[in-house]
Design an enzyme around this catalytic site. Sequence first.
Site, PDB file in Angstrom:
ATOM      1  CD  GLU A 132      16.016 -11.101 -10.133  1.00 59.36           C
ATOM      2  OE1 GLU A 132      16.398 -12.054  -9.713  1.00 59.36           O
ATOM      3  OE2 GLU A 132      16.672 -10.203 -10.771  1.00 59.36           O
ATOM      4  CD  GLU A 152      18.723 -10.518  -5.569  1.00 59.35           C
ATOM      5  OE1 GLU A 152      18.322  -9.551  -4.794  1.00 59.35           O
ATOM      6  OE2 GLU A 152      17.978 -11.511  -6.052  1.00 59.35           O
TER       7      GLU A 152
END
Length: 742
Positions: A132, A152
Amino acid sequence: MLRAKNLVQLVIKSNLCTTGSVRTAEAMATLSKRGQVAVVTLKNPPLNVLSYPTRASIVQSIKEAEQDASVKSIVLCGSGRSFSAGADITEFANPDLVFKEPNLIEVTKAVEACSKPVVAVMHGTSLGGGVELALGCHYRLLHKAGKIGLPEVHIGLVPGATGTQKVPRVMSIPNAIDMITSGRHISAKEAHKMGIVDKVLEDDYMNEGVAFAESVANDPVGPRRVSQMPVKVDETTPMVFKVAYEKVAAKARGMYSPLFCVKAIEAATKASSFEEGLQMEKNIQTFLAVSEQTPALQYAFFGERAISKWSVPDGSTSYKTAKGQEVKSAAVIGAGTMGVGITMSMVLAGIPTYLTEQNQEYLEKGLKMVQGYLAHGVKQGRMSEDKAKQIFSLVRPTLSYDDLKDVDVVVEAVFENMALKKEIFKKLDGVCKPSAVLASNTSTLDIDEMASATTRPDKVMGMHFFSPAHIMKLLENIRGKDTSPETMATAMDLGKRMKKVSVLVGNCPGFVGNRMLAPYSKEAIFLLEEGALPHEVDQTLEDFGLAMGLCRMGDLAGLDIGYKSRKEFGFIQREGQDDFLRKGERYSPLSDWLVESGRLGQKTGKGFYNYGKPGGRKPEADPEVTQMIMDVSQKAGITRRHIPAQEILERCLYGLINEGFKCLEEQIASSDEDIDMIWLYGYGWPRHTGGPMYYAKNIVGLPKLLERILYYHFQHPNSPYWKPSQLLIDRVSEDHPHASKL
Ligand code: NAI
């Protein structure tokens, strides 16, 4: 301005409040200069996780580079093994730290807002928040051996620092769904093809990265800001999501996070702005963070790491005190289903391995199986043909035990028969060098009895692999009463080398996994006897999240395995036996009848279900089995009744959990985590419930569990596994003193 020698080390010291204590943390992003390129290097070893001080350093470094008029572009890279492994999940225990400003979203925004081109130069494995962070950069370059992934989903979350909104802006929606819901590691080549990576770098990746940054120094950054890019939607998009929801739900087996990953990506396609989509991502993340699944998944994540720090329950031996011997070569006895898989595990780990059989024909059959597995690996793109050849060259077929004289470890995997295993252990003891470890892959038999056939009981272990052994991650290592610490450490180290989740357990019938499986299997069959049908039992267990219901699992593994074991333990004296009480315990002959009528499962095309043909995989209900079940009920004198799903679940799972407590009580297992990892990695227990012991404690609740176990104990006095474990009673008593009176 960049200071002396173009190097500024930003060290941020801050007082961080962790639960109840105050610690000082240091984290760094160093800023240096190469010509007109500023290089911001993450230096938070070993994996450059994005803890609060690191995040603050990045923002500070980028700001400083932006303000330096001599800098035209910026490279963001990582020191050590990788660019960044993402968020610091030890901060999860303290949300104040996760959200402490700048939080990760703010960092990505600060990087993206920079007026000078920022180029992420990634190497190693970059994960989660690391990816990210790279998506906040204007360009992403990845070393050719590097990998990226957004894992995640595996800890019950979505990539919640802009990931779900940015990934569908740099690749197609199906690819974004695949990347985010699978959490898989993606190679540089594939990532480039998908579009998330702009360039694959060769070995001189830093110089190449800096040269790239120089080449884009004058290009406008506006069009490179991912948050400003459009999501690629067209008329097929609604159908893409419809199919994705169905596919992901079928695979998720009750786990929320993969479905919410799809939902967050869908939000990116529907939102009128990036910020609106980001708000949806935040809402989803908040919901997931407070769900009961996320802590269970995080427990499973940490549990896997915790069990590598193994110890014997009495504390006498542990990974710290015991040193294993080096394994340079190995041998496997028996080239059947398990022997071949174990050989594969060894050679895949680079260990030259002798494979031996009782005759040439069986040996060749085994070798063909090894070749078949390797060819499959090549076909799937998991290895090159040359690699497969090199791995196969490590397999040493032989019919002579003399060849085994110098090996360091032998794993026996012949038929489940004590007399045969003892004969083989005696032979091995006579041939193998004195330091060699002799292990058995038995799934139920007594390790000490096998050890008694040798002059080296200290070197004897159980090494219980699961089928298919080269694929299943669990390895149950069984210590006998005389097994030395060095032998235990050798087996545990070997498991690690084969990339297994290795758990050290004590010696008893079935060890931990199969011992706990026994009450579960028995109850499932009793439920059939009392009124349920195989698909009803299986459906309930699969709705709970187990990979496969008991009947389907039995058919896949082969019903003859359990049959042979019941025979070995004296529960079956002759074929067609139909008494319902054996050795003082309630007994159902249903599974025996299936085997005796040739229904061994998928391999014969018929078991609890009909598969159409031997080797068939699609289970269909079979009227012949239904009739057999009716006959069993009638012979047992049972009036069949409707059995609610809740009862099916409780009777299948609570007996199993009670047995888990008994394993702890008897020091067969060392910890709840050991048991949970066995069930997650060996038996397809749903990860989002943490494992049977976590589920019992945190989802069912121990007082309720004990109450139901007592209820079934009174209902089924001839099933000893319903007698509540003393440890369970003790644990409940800690909060409910009256329970100690039980
Ligand atoms: P299998 O029947 O497929 O293979 C056994 C092999 O051992 C046969 O190829 C046989 O020819 C060979 N063999 C027999 N006597 C021998 C001797 N004296 N010397 C050399 N080879 C000999 O059996 P499978 O399923 O591979 O099971 C092997 C062991 O692994 C058993 O102890 C079983 O309980 C255990 N196990 C089996 C699992 C499964 O799912 N099949 C799972 C975990 C453990």
